[in-house]
Scaffold this active site. Structure first.
Site, PDB file in Angstrom:
ATOM      1  N   GLY A   1      27.341  79.966  -7.949  1.00  0.00           N
ATOM      2  CA  GLY A   1      27.550  78.652  -7.656  1.00  0.00           C
ATOM      3  C   GLY A   1      28.972  78.333  -7.527  1.00  0.00           C
ATOM      4  O   GLY A   1      29.775  79.322  -7.330  1.00  0.00           O
TER       5      GLY A   1
ATOM      6  N   GLY B   1      18.446  80.713 -29.024  1.00  0.00           N
ATOM      7  CA  GLY B   1      18.898  80.742 -30.336  1.00  0.00           C
ATOM      8  C   GLY B   1      20.152  79.271 -30.483  1.00  0.00           C
ATOM      9  O   GLY B   1      19.807  78.788 -31.593  1.00  0.00           O
TER      10      GLY B   1
ATOM     11  N   ASP C   1      28.636  77.168 -16.174  1.00  0.00           N
ATOM     12  CA  ASP C   1      28.372  78.197 -15.050  1.00  0.00           C
ATOM     13  C   ASP C   1      29.713  79.228 -15.116  1.00  0.00           C
ATOM     14  O   ASP C   1      30.843  78.858 -15.516  1.00  0.00           O
ATOM     15  CB  ASP C   1      28.380  77.244 -13.973  1.00  0.00           C
ATOM     16  CG  ASP C   1      27.370  78.205 -12.767  1.00  0.00           C
ATOM     17  OD1 ASP C   1      28.017  79.199 -12.435  1.00  0.00           O
ATOM     18  OD2 ASP C   1      26.571  77.396 -12.355  1.00  0.00           O
TER      19      ASP C   1
ATOM     20  N   TYR D   1      14.587  90.690 -11.191  1.00  0.00           N
ATOM     21  CA  TYR D   1      14.528  89.247 -11.375  1.00  0.00           C
ATOM     22  C   TYR D   1      13.008  88.792 -11.861  1.00  0.00           C
ATOM     23  O   TYR D   1      12.955  88.123 -12.821  1.00  0.00           O
ATOM     24  CB  TYR D   1      14.562  88.748  -9.994  1.00  0.00           C
ATOM     25  CG  TYR D   1      14.319  87.073  -9.818  1.00  0.00           C
ATOM     26  CD1 TYR D   1      15.627  86.427 -10.156  1.00  0.00           C
ATOM     27  CD2 TYR D   1      13.581  86.587  -9.108  1.00  0.00           C
ATOM     28  CE1 TYR D   1      15.547  84.884  -9.850  1.00  0.00           C
ATOM     29  CE2 TYR D   1      13.476  85.145  -8.848  1.00  0.00           C
ATOM     30  CZ  TYR D   1      14.399  84.489  -9.287  1.00  0.00           C
ATOM     31  OH  TYR D   1      14.332  83.062  -9.148  1.00  0.00           O
TER      32      TYR D   1
ATOM     33  N   TYR E   1       9.405  81.972 -29.077  1.00  0.00           N
ATOM     34  CA  TYR E   1      10.244  80.851 -30.131  1.00  0.00           C
ATOM     35  C   TYR E   1       9.285  79.594 -30.253  1.00  0.00           C
ATOM     36  O   TYR E   1       9.543  79.105 -31.249  1.00  0.00           O
ATOM     37  CB  TYR E   1      11.501  80.727 -29.190  1.00  0.00           C
ATOM     38  CG  TYR E   1      12.780  81.434 -29.624  1.00  0.00           C
ATOM     39  CD1 TYR E   1      12.673  82.858 -28.817  1.00  0.00           C
ATOM     40  CD2 TYR E   1      13.668  81.067 -30.281  1.00  0.00           C
ATOM     41  CE1 TYR E   1      13.912  83.467 -29.140  1.00  0.00           C
ATOM     42  CE2 TYR E   1      14.940  81.864 -30.717  1.00  0.00           C
ATOM     43  CZ  TYR E   1      14.855  83.116 -30.090  1.00  0.00           C
ATOM     44  OH  TYR E   1      15.885  83.964 -30.630  1.00  0.00           O
TER      45      TYR E   1
HETATM   46  P1  NAD Z   1      22.082  79.320  -7.413  1.00  0.00           P
HETATM   47  O1  NAD Z   1      22.269  80.750  -7.203  1.00  0.00           O
HETATM   48  O2  NAD Z   1      22.464  78.364  -6.346  1.00  0.00           O
HETATM   49  O3  NAD Z   1      22.207  78.909  -8.657  1.00  0.00           O
HETATM   50  C1  NAD Z   1      22.251  79.647 -10.044  1.00  0.00           C
HETATM   51  C2  NAD Z   1      23.652  79.280 -11.006  1.00  0.00           C
HETATM   52  O4  NAD Z   1      23.606  80.160 -12.004  1.00  0.00           O
HETATM   53  C3  NAD Z   1      24.826  79.411  -9.890  1.00  0.00           C
HETATM   54  O5  NAD Z   1      25.628  78.406 -10.437  1.00  0.00           O
HETATM   55  C4  NAD Z   1      25.515  80.816 -10.959  1.00  0.00           C
HETATM   56  O6  NAD Z   1      26.792  80.677 -10.692  1.00  0.00           O
HETATM   57  C5  NAD Z   1      24.922  80.570 -12.200  1.00  0.00           C
HETATM   58  N1  NAD Z   1      24.949  81.794 -12.922  1.00  0.00           N
HETATM   59  C6  NAD Z   1      24.468  82.990 -12.447  1.00  0.00           C
HETATM   60  N2  NAD Z   1      24.776  83.737 -13.566  1.00  0.00           N
HETATM   61  C7  NAD Z   1      25.203  83.114 -14.666  1.00  0.00           C
HETATM   62  C8  NAD Z   1      25.646  83.376 -15.792  1.00  0.00           C
HETATM   63  N3  NAD Z   1      25.523  84.759 -16.306  1.00  0.00           N
HETATM   64  N4  NAD Z   1      26.178  82.517 -16.791  1.00  0.00           N
HETATM   65  C9  NAD Z   1      26.370  81.346 -16.322  1.00  0.00           C
HETATM   66  N5  NAD Z   1      25.949  81.069 -14.950  1.00  0.00           N
HETATM   67  C10 NAD Z   1      25.440  81.753 -14.410  1.00  0.00           C
HETATM   68  O7  NAD Z   1      20.380  79.335  -7.572  1.00  0.00           O
HETATM   69  P2  NAD Z   1      19.332  77.800  -7.507  1.00  0.00           P
HETATM   70  O8  NAD Z   1      18.650  78.086  -6.533  1.00  0.00           O
HETATM   71  O9  NAD Z   1      20.078  76.798  -7.785  1.00  0.00           O
HETATM   72  O10 NAD Z   1      18.358  78.534  -8.937  1.00  0.00           O
HETATM   73  C11 NAD Z   1      18.698  77.734  -9.977  1.00  0.00           C
HETATM   74  C12 NAD Z   1      17.515  78.384 -10.896  1.00  0.00           C
HETATM   75  O11 NAD Z   1      16.247  78.104 -10.404  1.00  0.00           O
HETATM   76  C13 NAD Z   1      17.466  79.989 -11.072  1.00  0.00           C
HETATM   77  O12 NAD Z   1      17.159  80.236 -12.397  1.00  0.00           O
HETATM   78  C14 NAD Z   1      16.558  80.263 -10.423  1.00  0.00           C
HETATM   79  O13 NAD Z   1      15.883  81.705 -10.625  1.00  0.00           O
HETATM   80  C15 NAD Z   1      15.145  79.182 -10.372  1.00  0.00           C
HETATM   81  N6  NAD Z   1      14.409  79.323  -9.024  1.00  0.00           N
HETATM   82  C16 NAD Z   1      15.055  78.847  -7.654  1.00  0.00           C
HETATM   83  C17 NAD Z   1      14.115  78.708  -6.685  1.00  0.00           C
HETATM   84  C18 NAD Z   1      14.606  78.167  -5.435  1.00  0.00           C
HETATM   85  O14 NAD Z   1      14.045  78.196  -4.410  1.00  0.00           O
HETATM   86  N7  NAD Z   1      15.891  77.693  -5.271  1.00  0.00           N
HETATM   87  C19 NAD Z   1      12.976  79.313  -6.781  1.00  0.00           C
HETATM   88  C20 NAD Z   1      12.481  79.551  -8.057  1.00  0.00           C
HETATM   89  C21 NAD Z   1      13.300  79.637  -9.166  1.00  0.00           C
END
Ligand code: NAD
Ligand code: UDP
Length: 319
Positions: A41, A105, A36, A148, A162
């Protein structure tokens, strides 16, 4: 220990969903590498896991390549709240697309099975209701949500390329609105906003007239769905909707939060953001058939647990 122990990478593991997933994978006996960059986060989400002998955290931005040895990858890294993913839209597209290329990858080199956290946003503002996986969506490619929506759509394309080109074992989950403990109190999503506003006695902000709908899935149900999908045979790739089909209007949600918190916060109306989807509800027939999965936690029950968690957080650290 249930089953054999695997080396599992969770990108975005310090986020809301990721931290619950890390916890579950440790409980299932796996070694967990949480990657992360702490964009949205927080360390506090995983603080209780840091001393676990099978848990490791690495600060890394997945838009850059990563060289580790793993058996499975859950690719969750990406800001998920509209406020956060629109803050730096170029970075949002990069993390979705470059991040997917880097993780694919890695999967190709290690022959790891890889799961993508996709989203109901691939359906955009849907013209089909409820949304099933064969609906191609209705997305504005140049609007404020496109970084997004299109980023996640392109990630799905990469996963299937892939799979076709390199025979990777892929799983694509289309996650619908998920809520629960460890949502960031300031992340701008509707459940955290309403609960925090209600607990603080501040106005509950409905965007638009509140007639738009969403279907809210409690975090424990979502984690169960993700783990089940990862454990399916290679023939099952998805995309597969994961979400709770119990649909409600945003106005109903505001009233329910007010009732369950016992709050006297007034409900106020604010302008609706551009391209805000009007209706959203998953058709989860495929998840029922292929995973034997369906959500178990009703909205009222999940909200009560979420409210109790936010109450504790606000007492410990008043915002
Ligand atoms: P969140 O923002 O709490 O978690 C995302 C995490 O990714 C964070 O810890 C952030 O620091 C980390 N992150 C962001 N960019 C990064 C990078 N470049 N490198 C490494 N880490 C990175 O969001 P969430 O709700 O836990 O969502 C998690 C996943 O689920 C996401 O991919 C989101 O698109 C998907 N999602 C969530 C929901 C929802 O309702 N929560 C709905 C649809 C999809
Ligand atoms: N919303 C709202 N008030 C808020 C935050 C969000 O009325 O304080 C609305 C938002 O306009 C959308 C719905 O709630 O219609 C869900 O928004 P969220 O940001 O949680 O997620 P989305 O499903 O839009 O990605």
């Amino acid at each position: 220990m249930k089953g054999s122990s695997l080396r599992v990478l969770v990108t975005g593991g310090a986020g809301f969903i990721g931290s619950h997933l890390c916890e579950r994978l440790l409980a299932d006996g796996h070694e967990v590498l949480c990657v992360d960059n702490f964009y949205t986060g927080r360390r506090s989400n995983i603080a209780h896991l840091l001393s676990h002998p099978r848990f490791e955290i690495m600060r890394h931005d997945i838009t850059f390549p990563l060289y580790v040895e793993v058996d499975r990858i859950y690719n969750l890294a990406c800001p998920a709240s509209p406020v956060h993913y629109q803050f730096d839209p170029v970075q949002t597209t990069k993390v979705s697309v470059h991040g997917a290329i880097n993780m694919l990858g890695l999967a190709k080199r290690t022959r790891a099975r890889i799961l993508q956290a996709s989203t109901s946003e691939v359906y955009g503002d849907p013209t089909v209701h409820p949304q099933s996986e064969d609906y191609w969506g209705h997305v504005n490619p140049i609007g404020p949500r496109a970084c997004y929506d299109e980023g996640k759509r392109c990630a799905e394309t990469l996963f299937f390329d892939y799979w076709r080109q390199h025979r990777l074992e892929i799983k694509v989950a289309r996650i619908f609105n998920t809520y629960g403990p460890r949502m960031h109190p300031n992340d701008g999503r509707v459940v955290s906003n309403f609960v925090v506003q209600a607990l603080k006695g501040e106005p509950i902000t409905i965007y638009g007239d509140g007639s738009q709908t969403r279907s809210f899935c409690y975090i424990d149900d979502m984690i169960e769905g993700l783990v089940r999908l990862m454990d399916t045979p290679p023939s099952i790739t998805g995309p597969i909707n994961l979400g709770n089909p119990e649909e409600c209007t945003i106005r109903e949600l505001a009233e329910l939060v007010r009732e369950l918190t016992g709050s006297r916060s007034p409900i106020v109306f604010r302008p609706q953001p551009a391209d805000d989807p009007c209706r959203r509800r998953p058709d989860i027939g495929r998840a029922r058939r292929e995973l034997g999965w369906e959500p178990r936690v009703p909205l009222r029950e999940g909200l009560l647990k979420t409210i109790a968690w936010f109450e504790r957080v606000l007492q410990e650290q008043p915002l």
